[in-house]
Design a protein around this motif. Sequence first.
Motif, mmCIF file in Angstrom:
data_model
loop_
_atom_site.group_PDB
_atom_site.id
_atom_site.type_symbol
_atom_site.label_atom_id
_atom_site.label_comp_id
_atom_site.label_asym_id
_atom_site.label_seq_id
_atom_site.Cartn_x
_atom_site.Cartn_y
_atom_site.Cartn_z
ATOM 1 N N PHE A 1 -4.773 9.365 -6.238
ATOM 2 C CA PHE A 1 -4.763 8.359 -5.169
ATOM 3 C C PHE A 1 -6.031 8.447 -4.323
ATOM 4 C CE2 PHE A 1 -3.634 7.090 -0.786
ATOM 5 C CZ PHE A 1 -3.234 5.777 -1.021
ATOM 6 N N ALA A 2 -6.606 9.639 -4.240
ATOM 7 C CA ALA A 2 -7.802 9.841 -3.407
ATOM 8 C C ALA A 2 -9.010 9.050 -3.914
ATOM 9 C CB ALA A 2 -8.142 11.329 -3.343
ATOM 10 N N LYS A 3 -8.959 8.599 -5.173
ATOM 11 C CA LYS A 3 -10.075 7.811 -5.699
ATOM 12 C C LYS A 3 -10.152 6.415 -5.082
ATOM 13 C CE LYS A 3 -11.388 9.445 -10.278
ATOM 14 N NZ LYS A 3 -11.625 8.998 -11.670
ATOM 15 N N GLY B 1 -1.710 6.216 6.604
ATOM 16 C CA GLY B 1 -2.334 7.472 6.186
ATOM 17 C C GLY B 1 -3.486 7.251 5.230
ATOM 18 N N ILE B 2 -4.258 6.185 5.464
ATOM 19 C CA ILE B 2 -5.403 5.878 4.598
ATOM 20 C C ILE B 2 -6.644 5.651 5.454
ATOM 21 C CG2 ILE B 2 -3.954 4.787 2.827
ATOM 22 C CD1 ILE B 2 -4.940 2.048 3.921
ATOM 23 N N GLY B 3 -7.787 5.664 4.799
ATOM 24 C CA GLY B 3 -9.016 5.259 5.459
ATOM 25 C C GLY B 3 -9.396 3.867 4.981
ATOM 26 N N ILE B 4 -9.779 2.999 5.898
ATOM 27 C CA ILE B 4 -10.252 1.661 5.531
ATOM 28 C C ILE B 4 -11.769 1.682 5.678
ATOM 29 C CG2 ILE B 4 -10.151 -0.818 6.017
ATOM 30 C CD1 ILE B 4 -7.324 -0.391 7.092
ATOM 31 N N GLU B 5 -12.448 1.824 4.550
ATOM 32 C CA GLU B 5 -13.891 2.103 4.572
ATOM 33 C C GLU B 5 -14.757 0.860 4.446
ATOM 34 O OE1 GLU B 5 -14.855 5.255 1.794
ATOM 35 O OE2 GLU B 5 -12.815 6.010 1.902
ATOM 36 N N ILE B 6 -14.189 -0.237 3.967
ATOM 37 C CA ILE B 6 -14.975 -1.454 3.750
ATOM 38 C C ILE B 6 -14.331 -2.594 4.534
ATOM 39 C CG2 ILE B 6 -15.890 -3.063 2.012
ATOM 40 C CD1 ILE B 6 -15.325 -0.785 -0.076
ATOM 41 N N LEU B 7 -15.090 -3.185 5.430
ATOM 42 C CA LEU B 7 -14.603 -4.312 6.224
ATOM 43 C C LEU B 7 -15.345 -5.572 5.791
ATOM 44 C CD1 LEU B 7 -14.476 -2.636 9.769
ATOM 45 C CD2 LEU B 7 -12.584 -2.964 8.154
ATOM 46 N N THR C 1 0.836 -1.202 0.000
ATOM 47 C CA THR C 1 0.000 0.000 0.000
ATOM 48 C C THR C 1 0.873 1.254 0.000
ATOM 49 O OG1 THR C 1 -1.806 -1.120 1.147
ATOM 50 C CG2 THR C 1 -1.774 1.280 1.263
ATOM 51 N N LEU C 2 1.945 1.228 0.790
ATOM 52 C CA LEU C 2 2.859 2.377 0.815
ATOM 53 C C LEU C 2 3.522 2.565 -0.548
ATOM 54 C CD1 LEU C 2 4.634 2.181 4.300
ATOM 55 C CD2 LEU C 2 3.074 3.954 3.461
ATOM 56 N N ARG C 3 3.924 1.459 -1.181
ATOM 57 C CA ARG C 3 4.525 1.542 -2.509
ATOM 58 C C ARG C 3 3.548 2.159 -3.505
ATOM 59 N NH1 ARG C 3 6.352 -4.232 -1.590
ATOM 60 N NH2 ARG C 3 8.529 -4.134 -1.001
ATOM 61 N N LEU C 4 2.303 1.673 -3.463
ATOM 62 C CA LEU C 4 1.280 2.186 -4.376
ATOM 63 C C LEU C 4 1.040 3.674 -4.129
ATOM 64 C CD1 LEU C 4 -0.963 1.655 -6.506
ATOM 65 C CD2 LEU C 4 -2.489 1.147 -4.595
ATOM 66 N N LYS C 5 0.951 4.053 -2.880
ATOM 67 C CA LYS C 5 0.686 5.455 -2.526
ATOM 68 C C LYS C 5 1.802 6.358 -3.038
ATOM 69 C CE LYS C 5 -0.441 8.321 1.514
ATOM 70 N NZ LYS C 5 -0.614 8.319 2.992
ATOM 71 N N LYS D 1 -7.165 -0.067 13.214
ATOM 72 C CA LYS D 1 -7.052 1.384 13.384
ATOM 73 C C LYS D 1 -5.595 1.839 13.263
ATOM 74 C CE LYS D 1 -8.201 5.165 16.544
ATOM 75 N NZ LYS D 1 -8.717 5.520 17.890
ATOM 76 N N ARG D 2 -4.679 1.081 13.892
ATOM 77 C CA ARG D 2 -3.249 1.437 13.840
ATOM 78 C C ARG D 2 -2.713 1.300 12.416
ATOM 79 N NH1 ARG D 2 -2.881 -1.726 18.530
ATOM 80 N NH2 ARG D 2 -1.718 -3.350 17.420
ATOM 81 N N LEU D 3 -3.176 0.259 11.694
ATOM 82 C CA LEU D 3 -2.734 0.076 10.312
ATOM 83 C C LEU D 3 -3.136 1.265 9.445
ATOM 84 C CD1 LEU D 3 -1.565 -1.804 8.047
ATOM 85 C CD2 LEU D 3 -3.908 -2.638 7.726
#
Length: 414
Positions: free
Chosen positions: A327-329, A357-363, A313-317, A350-352
């Motif tokens: 990236f905001a999409k 620096g992302i939001g995890i919106e779908i669990l 995820t960091l690489r992609l960001k 939450k810590r991840l």
Amino acid sequence: MNTSPVAQSEPPQIVACTISRDVQNFDLLIEDMEAALGDAWGDLSFEDAIPFLGQPEASSLQFVTIAMDAEDEDNLVNITSVIAAAKAAGVKVILIAEDVSPTALHQLLRQGGDEFVPYPLPENELARAIERVLTAKETPAAKAGGTSVAITGDKSGVVIPVHGIAGGTGATVLAVNLAWELANIDKNDPPKVCLLDLDFQFGSASTYLDLPRREAVLEMLTDTASLDSESFMQALLLHGEKLHVLTSPMDMIPLDMITPEDITRIMTLATAHFDYVIVDMPTTMVEWSQVLLEMSHVYIALIELDMRSAQNTLRLKRALQSEDLPFAKIRFALNRAPGFTDMNGKSRVKRLAESLGIGIEILLPDGGKPVMQSADHGTPMAVSAPKNPLRKEIAKLAKSIHEVNQSAASSGRG
């Protein structure tokens, strides 16, 4: 007494030629040419073809069939020159290929091949290819060398790519089941839904829906310049009378063999004919990934609660932000998310999110063995495991997407 010799009938006008290293290597082609044209065809070697195509005698030709096998791949330069000479003379080109790599075939189709037929020739396939090239009409865009496609659809589809940030995160499971849920979201007014498997090497959407892989997919991908509504729809398969699917090709092909222009043409047609276009993406980022990111309404990136997902995820960001790409999409979905009562797991989530620096919106909960059993049986979970917790969450996601889209459509009409 009339002593003149018996009048000879005029030899038939040559309307086609086979061009090959040795036509005797393609005995089925000889039989099919004779069946289609009788004696009105000739045979040329690669060396003789270019001089002949430049002569006045070539004016009667309607098409040529260029037959090649794996040994001819070292001769691609000459073969592309033959194609160029045929196109310059206004002659259609049918490629007959046996054991030729997808990359070589792609190059030849790009150079101007009008049709491709695999060898050994399927029954009646050459006759159908001949009919297609002789009845095809060039569009103004094709004559001008443009890239526009004929659009007859009246949709403006919502594009939702699904991208697994690491292998095995369940992206195909989500893409297949999300597409099926959307196709069944409204019994009275069901939306038209298309699932595109763009993982050209290891795509498994066809396996998860028990659909065959067909030659037509590779043919479409290697000649998108001539793609129109009819040929696009013919490349799709229908699952359960509701979901249209573009499977990955039968053979593994290089991801970079397909260009951003190819993907743009495919997506333009898909969005014109469907309300929702779900795209199963390869894990690898390629040149045309940007097309999907920019066309997407929601770009779902699937991760897990592990170090590899965090690092990727960091690489992609970093990659997207360094290229100033949107990236905001991206909407991050966590697969196999901890349960409601797992407080330690929820704290880790939450810590991840904070550390990345992302939001995890779908669990998405762990659906257990029934998920893979459903995939192995080639059925969506709504059919084989409707009460599975993962299926229920995907159904909620589909409902949310559809409601937002319906609301946006109503606002647009208003």
